[in-house]
Scaffold this motif. Structure first.
Motif, PDB file in Angstrom:
ATOM      1  N   GLY A 153       0.807  -1.220   0.000  1.00  0.00           N
ATOM      2  CA  GLY A 153       0.000   0.000   0.000  1.00  0.00           C
ATOM      3  C   GLY A 153       0.835   1.261   0.000  1.00  0.00           C
ATOM      4  N   GLU A 154       2.147   1.101   0.237  1.00  0.00           N
ATOM      5  CA  GLU A 154       3.064   2.250   0.218  1.00  0.00           C
ATOM      6  C   GLU A 154       4.333   1.828  -0.504  1.00  0.00           C
ATOM      7  OE1 GLU A 154       4.637   5.722   3.284  1.00  0.00           O
ATOM      8  OE2 GLU A 154       3.414   4.050   3.986  1.00  0.00           O
ATOM      9  N   ARG A 155       4.737   2.614  -1.492  1.00  0.00           N
ATOM     10  CA  ARG A 155       5.890   2.240  -2.312  1.00  0.00           C
ATOM     11  C   ARG A 155       6.902   3.375  -2.381  1.00  0.00           C
ATOM     12  NH1 ARG A 155       2.969  -0.461  -7.624  1.00  0.00           N
ATOM     13  NH2 ARG A 155       1.382  -1.647  -6.501  1.00  0.00           N
ATOM     14  N   HIS A 156       8.174   2.987  -2.540  1.00  0.00           N
ATOM     15  CA  HIS A 156       9.263   3.943  -2.739  1.00  0.00           C
ATOM     16  C   HIS A 156       9.905   3.635  -4.093  1.00  0.00           C
ATOM     17  CE1 HIS A 156       9.230   5.508   1.431  1.00  0.00           C
ATOM     18  NE2 HIS A 156       8.736   4.301   1.684  1.00  0.00           N
ATOM     19  N   ILE A 157      10.085   4.660  -4.895  1.00  0.00           N
ATOM     20  CA  ILE A 157      10.580   4.467  -6.258  1.00  0.00           C
ATOM     21  C   ILE A 157      11.599   5.556  -6.582  1.00  0.00           C
ATOM     22  CG2 ILE A 157       8.680   5.818  -7.266  1.00  0.00           C
ATOM     23  CD1 ILE A 157       8.736   3.933  -9.653  1.00  0.00           C
ATOM     24  N   GLN A 158      12.602   5.197  -7.387  1.00  0.00           N
ATOM     25  CA  GLN A 158      13.651   6.147  -7.745  1.00  0.00           C
ATOM     26  C   GLN A 158      13.167   7.129  -8.818  1.00  0.00           C
ATOM     27  OE1 GLN A 158      16.701   6.591  -6.532  1.00  0.00           O
ATOM     28  NE2 GLN A 158      16.739   4.881  -5.111  1.00  0.00           N
ATOM     29  N   LYS A 159      13.578   8.372  -8.692  1.00  0.00           N
ATOM     30  CA  LYS A 159      13.296   9.373  -9.708  1.00  0.00           C
ATOM     31  C   LYS A 159      13.860   8.924 -11.060  1.00  0.00           C
ATOM     32  CE  LYS A 159      14.465  14.148 -10.955  1.00  0.00           C
ATOM     33  NZ  LYS A 159      15.218  15.363 -10.566  1.00  0.00           N
ATOM     34  N   GLY A 160      13.077   9.104 -12.124  1.00  0.00           N
ATOM     35  CA  GLY A 160      13.512   8.740 -13.461  1.00  0.00           C
ATOM     36  C   GLY A 160      13.121   7.337 -13.887  1.00  0.00           C
ATOM     37  N   PRO A 230     -13.147   2.295  -9.942  1.00  0.00           N
ATOM     38  CA  PRO A 230     -14.107   1.710 -10.885  1.00  0.00           C
ATOM     39  C   PRO A 230     -15.496   2.315 -10.690  1.00  0.00           C
ATOM     40  CG  PRO A 230     -12.951   0.036  -9.572  1.00  0.00           C
ATOM     41  CD  PRO A 230     -12.739   1.346  -8.905  1.00  0.00           C
ATOM     42  N   THR A 231     -16.286   2.315 -11.740  1.00  0.00           N
ATOM     43  CA  THR A 231     -17.632   2.876 -11.690  1.00  0.00           C
ATOM     44  C   THR A 231     -18.464   2.201 -10.599  1.00  0.00           C
ATOM     45  OG1 THR A 231     -17.510   3.250 -14.068  1.00  0.00           O
ATOM     46  CG2 THR A 231     -19.686   3.392 -13.061  1.00  0.00           C
ATOM     47  N   ASP A 232     -19.048   3.020  -9.698  1.00  0.00           N
ATOM     48  CA  ASP A 232     -19.984   2.561  -8.665  1.00  0.00           C
ATOM     49  C   ASP A 232     -19.365   1.581  -7.659  1.00  0.00           C
ATOM     50  OD1 ASP A 232     -22.024   4.071  -9.861  1.00  0.00           O
ATOM     51  OD2 ASP A 232     -22.556   2.417 -11.199  1.00  0.00           O
ATOM     52  N   LEU A 233     -18.031   1.566  -7.531  1.00  0.00           N
ATOM     53  CA  LEU A 233     -17.390   0.677  -6.569  1.00  0.00           C
ATOM     54  C   LEU A 233     -16.445   1.463  -5.666  1.00  0.00           C
ATOM     55  CD1 LEU A 233     -16.489  -2.412  -8.820  1.00  0.00           C
ATOM     56  CD2 LEU A 233     -18.410  -2.187  -7.229  1.00  0.00           C
ATOM     57  N   GLN A 234     -16.140   0.872  -4.511  1.00  0.00           N
ATOM     58  CA  GLN A 234     -15.215   1.510  -3.571  1.00  0.00           C
ATOM     59  C   GLN A 234     -13.816   1.556  -4.187  1.00  0.00           C
ATOM     60  OE1 GLN A 234     -16.236   2.711  -0.636  1.00  0.00           O
ATOM     61  NE2 GLN A 234     -14.217   3.451   0.019  1.00  0.00           N
ATOM     62  N   PRO A 235     -13.166   2.716  -4.221  1.00  0.00           N
ATOM     63  CA  PRO A 235     -11.834   2.808  -4.846  1.00  0.00           C
ATOM     64  C   PRO A 235     -10.748   2.162  -3.996  1.00  0.00           C
ATOM     65  CG  PRO A 235     -12.434   4.914  -3.864  1.00  0.00           C
ATOM     66  CD  PRO A 235     -13.641   4.021  -3.727  1.00  0.00           C
ATOM     67  N   ALA A 236      -9.605   1.890  -4.629  1.00  0.00           N
ATOM     68  CA  ALA A 236      -8.415   1.387  -3.933  1.00  0.00           C
ATOM     69  C   ALA A 236      -7.306   2.423  -4.087  1.00  0.00           C
ATOM     70  CB  ALA A 236      -7.974   0.045  -4.512  1.00  0.00           C
ATOM     71  N   VAL A 237      -6.448   2.531  -3.055  1.00  0.00           N
ATOM     72  CA  VAL A 237      -5.442   3.602  -3.024  1.00  0.00           C
ATOM     73  C   VAL A 237      -4.065   3.031  -2.715  1.00  0.00           C
ATOM     74  CG1 VAL A 237      -4.760   5.790  -1.938  1.00  0.00           C
ATOM     75  CG2 VAL A 237      -7.187   5.258  -2.246  1.00  0.00           C
ATOM     76  N   VAL A 238      -3.030   3.590  -3.367  1.00  0.00           N
ATOM     77  CA  VAL A 238      -1.647   3.275  -3.045  1.00  0.00           C
ATOM     78  C   VAL A 238      -0.887   4.595  -2.905  1.00  0.00           C
ATOM     79  CG1 VAL A 238      -0.942   3.108  -5.471  1.00  0.00           C
ATOM     80  CG2 VAL A 238       0.424   1.972  -3.722  1.00  0.00           C
ATOM     81  N   THR A 239       0.029   4.652  -1.931  1.00  0.00           N
ATOM     82  CA  THR A 239       0.843   5.852  -1.715  1.00  0.00           C
ATOM     83  C   THR A 239       2.231   5.631  -2.303  1.00  0.00           C
ATOM     84  OG1 THR A 239      -0.361   6.371   0.320  1.00  0.00           O
ATOM     85  CG2 THR A 239       1.768   7.462  -0.014  1.00  0.00           C
ATOM     86  N   VAL A 240       2.680   6.577  -3.121  1.00  0.00           N
ATOM     87  CA  VAL A 240       3.964   6.459  -3.813  1.00  0.00           C
ATOM     88  C   VAL A 240       4.893   7.590  -3.376  1.00  0.00           C
ATOM     89  CG1 VAL A 240       5.129   6.479  -6.053  1.00  0.00           C
ATOM     90  CG2 VAL A 240       2.915   5.326  -5.800  1.00  0.00           C
ATOM     91  N   HIS A 241       6.119   7.217  -3.024  1.00  0.00           N
ATOM     92  CA  HIS A 241       7.146   8.200  -2.667  1.00  0.00           C
ATOM     93  C   HIS A 241       8.252   8.133  -3.721  1.00  0.00           C
ATOM     94  CE1 HIS A 241       5.381   8.681   1.368  1.00  0.00           C
ATOM     95  NE2 HIS A 241       5.235   7.366   1.347  1.00  0.00           N
ATOM     96  N   VAL A 242       8.459   9.217  -4.440  1.00  0.00           N
ATOM     97  CA  VAL A 242       9.529   9.285  -5.435  1.00  0.00           C
ATOM     98  C   VAL A 242      10.761   9.878  -4.772  1.00  0.00           C
ATOM     99  CG1 VAL A 242      10.260  10.183  -7.667  1.00  0.00           C
ATOM    100  CG2 VAL A 242       7.863   9.578  -7.295  1.00  0.00           C
ATOM    101  N   GLN A 243      11.874   9.131  -4.844  1.00  0.00           N
ATOM    102  CA  GLN A 243      13.107   9.555  -4.184  1.00  0.00           C
ATOM    103  C   GLN A 243      14.146   9.953  -5.214  1.00  0.00           C
ATOM    104  OE1 GLN A 243      13.777   5.888  -2.062  1.00  0.00           O
ATOM    105  NE2 GLN A 243      12.866   6.680  -0.186  1.00  0.00           N
ATOM    106  N   ASP A 244      14.876  11.004  -4.903  1.00  0.00           N
ATOM    107  CA  ASP A 244      15.952  11.461  -5.789  1.00  0.00           C
ATOM    108  C   ASP A 244      17.210  10.686  -5.445  1.00  0.00           C
ATOM    109  OD1 ASP A 244      17.735  12.697  -7.386  1.00  0.00           O
ATOM    110  OD2 ASP A 244      17.265  14.745  -6.765  1.00  0.00           O
ATOM    111  N   GLY A 245      17.508   9.662  -6.246  1.00  0.00           N
ATOM    112  CA  GLY A 245      18.656   8.811  -5.964  1.00  0.00           C
ATOM    113  C   GLY A 245      19.962   9.356  -6.484  1.00  0.00           C
ATOM    114  N   GLN A 246      19.958  10.568  -7.075  1.00  0.00           N
ATOM    115  CA  GLN A 246      21.166  11.111  -7.685  1.00  0.00           C
ATOM    116  C   GLN A 246      22.234  11.453  -6.657  1.00  0.00           C
ATOM    117  OE1 GLN A 246      19.765  14.417  -9.990  1.00  0.00           O
ATOM    118  NE2 GLN A 246      19.335  13.175 -11.774  1.00  0.00           N
ATOM    119  N   ILE A 247      21.850  11.558  -5.385  1.00  0.00           N
ATOM    120  CA  ILE A 247      22.851  11.909  -4.373  1.00  0.00           C
ATOM    121  C   ILE A 247      23.889  10.808  -4.218  1.00  0.00           C
ATOM    122  CG2 ILE A 247      21.323  13.405  -3.071  1.00  0.00           C
ATOM    123  CD1 ILE A 247      20.770  11.067  -1.187  1.00  0.00           C
TER     124      ILE A 247
END
Length: 287
Positions: A153-160, A230-247
């Motif tokens: 439900g929560e994800r971390h992903i690299q920029k780019g 989806p139409t007429d249904l309870q939605p699903a949610v995911v939280t995404v964190h984009v991280q700047d890995g260039q450091i």
């Protein structure tokens, strides 16, 4: 007079000298080695290469040693295969559409460096019917469809890199929702979004509808909640964190500079440093 060489100085200088070229050697980042897909779905096999420079990335199927892609080009007559490579990114993801059981097996991501390096990814393909709750004796009612986003439900992903989110709607036979909408926060995401680089694929079967959202070359502004609605249904949610890995990179990549130009700049800087080191070594040897 005679010239004498100090063996210890030569040994230490050769170690120092040999250490610099490795900074620019292509290398694989840590991505999953095992991928699972359902029959008929898309499969995404990751391969991320740092410091590629002027080298190229090739995907090969180990079963028959068939070259599928080279660079951004597809070399297979099977149009289901393609490589996903957002501009100025390190990602070379092999995308297989409408996966079949025959697609299962080992694939190899290769870089034509010297020496050549490769990374194996194993694809497992499961029959979509086995994913149906009825096959496990789980009660399923026509009045209670379910909506879920695959993965955490929560994800971390690299920029780019590429963001791929899969939403699965299970429903009564032939009662698929009319539409599945995607939102980033309160903003609707579609092909015409001002962000660009948006891909949405929806596949329907009798009891299941799958919608896949893909965003290429994610930026820090892509951080936030993504909602599958989806139409007429309870939605699903995911939280995404984009991280700047260039450091973690030796030199930060400025706006508009490609990885090739960055490597060229690094190479020039290292050459100048290496020449100064060599001059200093030679002076110490001959004095």
């Amino acid at each position: 007079g005679a010239v004498f060489f100090d063996a210890k100085k030569l040994e230490s200088s050769s170690q120092l000298w040999s250490g610099y070229p490795h900074i620019l050697t292509p290398s694989f980042q840590d991505t999953p080695h095992n991928i699972t897909a359902l029959v008929g779905d898309s499969a995404f096999l990751p391969c991320t290469v740092s410091h590629l420079g002027d080298r190229s990335v090739t995907w090969m199927r180990k079963r028959d040693l068939h070259i599928l892609t080279a660079g951004v080009y597809t070399y297979s007559a099977d149009e289901r295969f393609r490589v996903l490579h957002p501009e100025n990114s390190d990602d070379w993801t092999l995308h297989i559409r409408f996966t079949t059981e025959r697609d299962a097996g080992v694939y190899e991501c290769q870089v034509n460096s010297d020496p050549k390096i490769s990374r194996k990814v194993t694809l497992t393909v499961k029959d979509s019917q086995l994913d149906d709750p009825l096959h496990y004796g789980i009660a399923s009612t026509d009045t209670m469809p379910t909506v879920m986003i695959e993965g955490r439900g929560e994800r971390h992903i690299q920029k780019g890199s590429i963001l791929a989110v899969t939403c699965v709607v299970r429903h009564a036979p032939h009662s698929a929702p009319d539409h599945i909408l995607w939102f980033h926060g309160s903003t609707n995401i579609d092909y015409d979004s001002s962000r660009g680089g948006v891909s949405i694929q929806t596949e329907k079967s009798s009891r299941k509808t799958v919608s896949k959202l893909m965003l290429s070359a994610v930026e820090l502004t892509d951080t936030g909640e993504y909602t599958c609605s989806p139409t007429d249904l309870q939605p699903a949610v995911v939280t995404v964190h984009v991280q700047d890995g260039q450091i973690q990179q030796p030199v930060k990549q400025g706006p508009g500079r490609s990885s090739a130009s960055l490597n060229t700049s690094l190479s020039s800087d290292l050459t100048a440093v290496s020449v100064r080191i060599l001059a200093s070594i030679l002076c110490s040897i001959f004095t």
